[in-house]
Enzyme design. Structure first.
Site, PDB file in Angstrom:
ATOM      1  N   ASP A 247       0.966  -1.102  -0.117  1.00 15.13           N
ATOM      2  CA  ASP A 247      -0.118   0.036   0.074  1.00 15.13           C
ATOM      3  C   ASP A 247       0.953   1.170   0.050  1.00 15.13           C
ATOM      4  O   ASP A 247       2.044   1.243   0.260  1.00 15.13           O
ATOM      5  CB  ASP A 247      -0.984   0.007   1.313  1.00 15.13           C
ATOM      6  CG  ASP A 247      -2.144  -1.084   1.224  1.00 15.13           C
ATOM      7  OD1 ASP A 247      -2.188  -1.653   0.056  1.00 15.13           O
ATOM      8  OD2 ASP A 247      -2.375  -1.592   2.388  1.00 15.13           O
ATOM      9  N   LYS A 248       0.051   2.433  -0.444  1.00 10.96           N
ATOM     10  CA  LYS A 248       0.948   3.699  -0.523  1.00 10.96           C
ATOM     11  C   LYS A 248       1.682   4.088   0.843  1.00 10.96           C
ATOM     12  O   LYS A 248       2.923   4.348   0.943  1.00 10.96           O
ATOM     13  CB  LYS A 248      -0.065   4.714  -0.887  1.00 10.96           C
ATOM     14  CG  LYS A 248       0.375   6.143  -0.874  1.00 10.96           C
ATOM     15  CD  LYS A 248      -0.668   7.151  -1.160  1.00 10.96           C
ATOM     16  CE  LYS A 248      -0.265   8.670  -0.981  1.00 10.96           C
ATOM     17  NZ  LYS A 248      -1.223   9.631  -1.022  1.00 10.96           N
TER      18      LYS A 248
END
Length: 365
Positions: free
Chosen positions: A177-178
């Site tokens: 994830d970011k």
């Protein structure tokens, strides 16, 4: 092969594409301007046999499973002659089918950008990157530049796989994830990509994550089993459904307690599967959301007496670590060319280490 392709797409699925074809809302998904935009248009052949529209579209839209097509239809984003239809609608000869999304169609040609990457290993076949929190892995809706793939397109611009690319996921076989930091392996050749993807598919890779979660764990080790699918209430979140049930995909997370810290726990998670938001959703499911994980309820004070001093302490921790406390610490795989077993480790980033140290100090008082 179909199972393998679906697996690979799931490994690279991203929560940054917030309005993709898997919207799954109970009503039409509109863009911020209130519009829907046509992404695909198909005209059924004059000899088209009767066929469910979800199968018709799934056969023609790349990387979209039939389940996602069904969700899009339920959301009103699939139409015949501009009229919304359900997933069981039967296609007839001459039908004009359109697939709509909440953002304009965009050419996903990757623009090389000179963005620094923390490359901890590289050879002619692959490289291993220590991704910083805040960097999106690959382009998607709302993130068409500044991603890790844009940086790779610049760094590897002399290689065939990364020259004039339109595939938004060149060389990628998994993602994080970011706002999760840590290790990723990227293939530099088609052979390496296929071999590494197969290793992830058969679960022969090693992936461990370090996380800080709310609450004290009931046991030193444990296993969480539960299907993961997009939430029926909030499509920006994944939820856990019964293991082996019809909703979601099979997911297994093993955890081990590293250190109890008064009102939070430092744990290690080993992924047996790699679903979107797997650790975040699984830990929330058992009552231990990741610390500072806003999307999964970790930015509230979930444990401890809410005195002024304690609230100030927690708020300070949130400021130090304004993202989910999750770090991809180790990554192991077999080298696709030499067959050598490789294992990489990444130290905790400063923001996460500083937050943990503060909890350690509180624990001693």
């Amino acid at each position: 092969m179909a199972d393998f392709e679906e697996f690979l797409y799931d490994e690279l699925d991203t929560d940054e594409e917030l309005t993709d074809i898997s919207a799954g809302e109970s009503e039409e998904v509109m863009g911020e301007d209130g519009n829907l935009y046509e992404h695909w248009r198909f005209v059924a052949d004059p000899k088209q046999r009767l066929m469910r529209i979800d199968k018709f579209v799934a056969d023609r839209v790349p990387h979209a499973s039939r389940t996602k097509i069904q969700l899009a239809a339920d959301a009103g984003n699939i139409r015949v002659f501009d009229q919304p239809v359900k997933s069981n609608h039967r296609i007839r000869p001459g039908d004009v089918v359109t697939v709509l999304m909440a953002y304009p169609r965009r050419d996903l040609e990757i623009v090389p950008e000179d963005i620094p990457l923390d490359i901890i290993y590289e050879d002619d076949h692959l490289l291993v990157i220590n991704k910083v929190a805040g960097m999106v892995v690959h382009p998607g809706h709302g993130n068409f530049s500044g991603t890790m793939v844009n940086a790779l397109a610049f760094h590897l611009r002399s290689l065939p796989m990364f020259a004039n690319i339109k595939d938004p996921r060149p060389g990628l076989v998994h993602r994080i994830d970011k706002d999760t930091s840590g290790l990723l392996v990227v293939a530099k050749t088609e052979h390496a990509k296929l071999d590494l993807a197969q290793q992830f598919f058969v679960k022969s890779t090693q992936r461990t994550y370090i996380s800080l979660v709310w609450g004290l764990m009931e046991s030193a080790t444990g296993t969480i089993r539960g299907n993961i699918a997009r939430s029926l209430q909030d499509r920006l979140r994944m939820d856990v459904f019964p293991d082996g049930g019809d909703i979601g995909k099979h997911a297994v997370t093993h955890y081990e307690l590293i250190e109890p810290l008064k009102y939070v726990s430092l744990i290690k998670c080993h992924l047996e599967t790699g679903r979107t938001h797997q650790i975040r959703a699984h830990m929330r499911h058992i009552g231990h959301p990741l610390f500072s994980d806003e999307r999964y309820g970790g930015t509230s004070i979930l444990k401890g007496q809410p005195t002024q001093s304690y609230k100030a302490f927690v708020e300070n921790c949130f400021k130090i670590l304004p993202r989910q406390a999750l770090h991809a610490q180790t990554l192991g795989f077999r080298h696709p060319e030499t067959g050598e077993q490789m294992l990489f480790t990444s130290e905790l980033p400063q923001d996460m280490q500083q937050c943990i140290d503060k909890w350690r100090t509180l624990t001693k008082t």
